[in-house]
Design a protein around this motif. Structure first.
Motif, mmCIF file in Angstrom:
data_model
loop_
_atom_site.group_PDB
_atom_site.id
_atom_site.type_symbol
_atom_site.label_atom_id
_atom_site.label_comp_id
_atom_site.label_asym_id
_atom_site.label_seq_id
_atom_site.Cartn_x
_atom_site.Cartn_y
_atom_site.Cartn_z
ATOM 1 N N GLU A 95 0.806 -1.226 0.000
ATOM 2 C CA GLU A 95 0.000 0.000 0.000
ATOM 3 C C GLU A 95 0.835 1.270 0.000
ATOM 4 N N GLU A 96 1.842 1.320 0.872
ATOM 5 C CA GLU A 96 2.601 2.554 1.070
ATOM 6 C C GLU A 96 3.967 2.550 0.401
ATOM 7 N N GLY A 97 4.565 1.383 0.252
ATOM 8 C CA GLY A 97 5.901 1.302 -0.322
ATOM 9 C C GLY A 97 5.913 1.032 -1.803
ATOM 10 N N GLY A 98 4.879 0.353 -2.286
ATOM 11 C CA GLY A 98 4.811 0.044 -3.701
ATOM 12 C C GLY A 98 5.642 -1.156 -4.126
ATOM 13 N N GLY A 150 -1.644 3.867 -0.959
ATOM 14 C CA GLY A 150 -2.022 4.287 0.383
ATOM 15 C C GLY A 150 -3.360 3.697 0.767
ATOM 16 N N ASP A 151 -3.878 4.153 1.888
ATOM 17 C CA ASP A 151 -5.147 3.608 2.366
ATOM 18 C C ASP A 151 -6.323 4.555 2.130
ATOM 19 N N GLY A 152 -6.070 5.676 1.469
ATOM 20 C CA GLY A 152 -7.133 6.629 1.179
ATOM 21 C C GLY A 152 -7.414 7.627 2.285
ATOM 22 N N GLY A 195 0.896 11.579 -0.226
ATOM 23 C CA GLY A 195 2.082 10.916 0.307
ATOM 24 C C GLY A 195 2.793 10.091 -0.753
ATOM 25 N N TYR A 196 4.045 9.820 -0.498
ATOM 26 C CA TYR A 196 4.840 9.015 -1.426
ATOM 27 C C TYR A 196 5.995 8.355 -0.676
#
Length: 187
Positions: free
Chosen positions: A94-97, A139-141, A148-149
């Motif tokens: 989700e956050e790291g890709g 991300g989670d929305g 964010g990135y």
């Protein structure tokens, strides 16, 4: 015998006043939405030109900044019965890709990042040297993740960050890894 009283409660957070055995009072927060349990994961890789790099997450941290700030890839354990490593795997996507086999993620233990909360964080790391599948980090929305990135940072940026979980994971990673890790780190 100590007692607890809820002073404030929302879907996300409670403020608790605890009366101690000696009569003193102590305030702390509890993250009710995830039973005060979360994960943080430190992806790392070795870059021949730059040395060791770490994947950090830039997000909004409204409690202390209106800007995107460097932090750890982390999330709450809000899925009933989900093991911490599975939550870490999901947050990495989700956050790291990055999508990696779950068995490549290893534990760095647990941490309580502040005495002003009862949060318990499960810490993990994963080496991304082997070119794992890159996916979109959506991300989670939530509002704090909007815009964010994730970005590869060097050891200096990690050490100079205001994020204690990044630093704690790095120290545990450096302490637990093999001679090969230490050798590559020093190059």
């Amino acid at each position: 015998m100590s007692t607890e009283k809820v002073l404030f409660e929302s879907k996300w957070l409670s403020v608790i006043e605890k009366t101690l055995d000696n009569g003193g009072k102590y305030l702390f927060t509890r993250a009710d939405w995830c039973n005060s349990k979360g994960v943080a994961i430190l992806p790392y890789r070795f870059n021949e030109d730059k040395g060791m790099e770490f994947l950090g997450r830039y997000e909004h941290h409204p409690s202390y900044s209106d800007n995107l700030e460097l932090g750890a890839i982390m999330g709450g354990m809000d899925k009933e019965g989900e093991e911490p490593v599975v939550t870490a795997w999901r947050e990495l996507i989700e956050e790291g890709g990055y999508k990696v086999p779950i068995e490549n993620i290893f534990s760095l233990g647990k941490s309580r990042p502040s005495k002003s909360t009862d949060n318990l964080m499960y810490l993990f790391a994963v080496c991304l040297d082997d070119g794992f599948e890159k996916v979109e980090a959506i991300g989670d929305g939530s509002l704090v993740e909007e815009g964010g990135y994730s970005k590869w940072i060097d050891l200096g940026e990690l050490i100079e960050s205001d994020e204690p979980l990044l630093q704690s994971m790095y120290v545990r990673l450096a302490f637990r890894k093999t001679d090969e890790f230490v050798k590559r780190l020093s190059n």
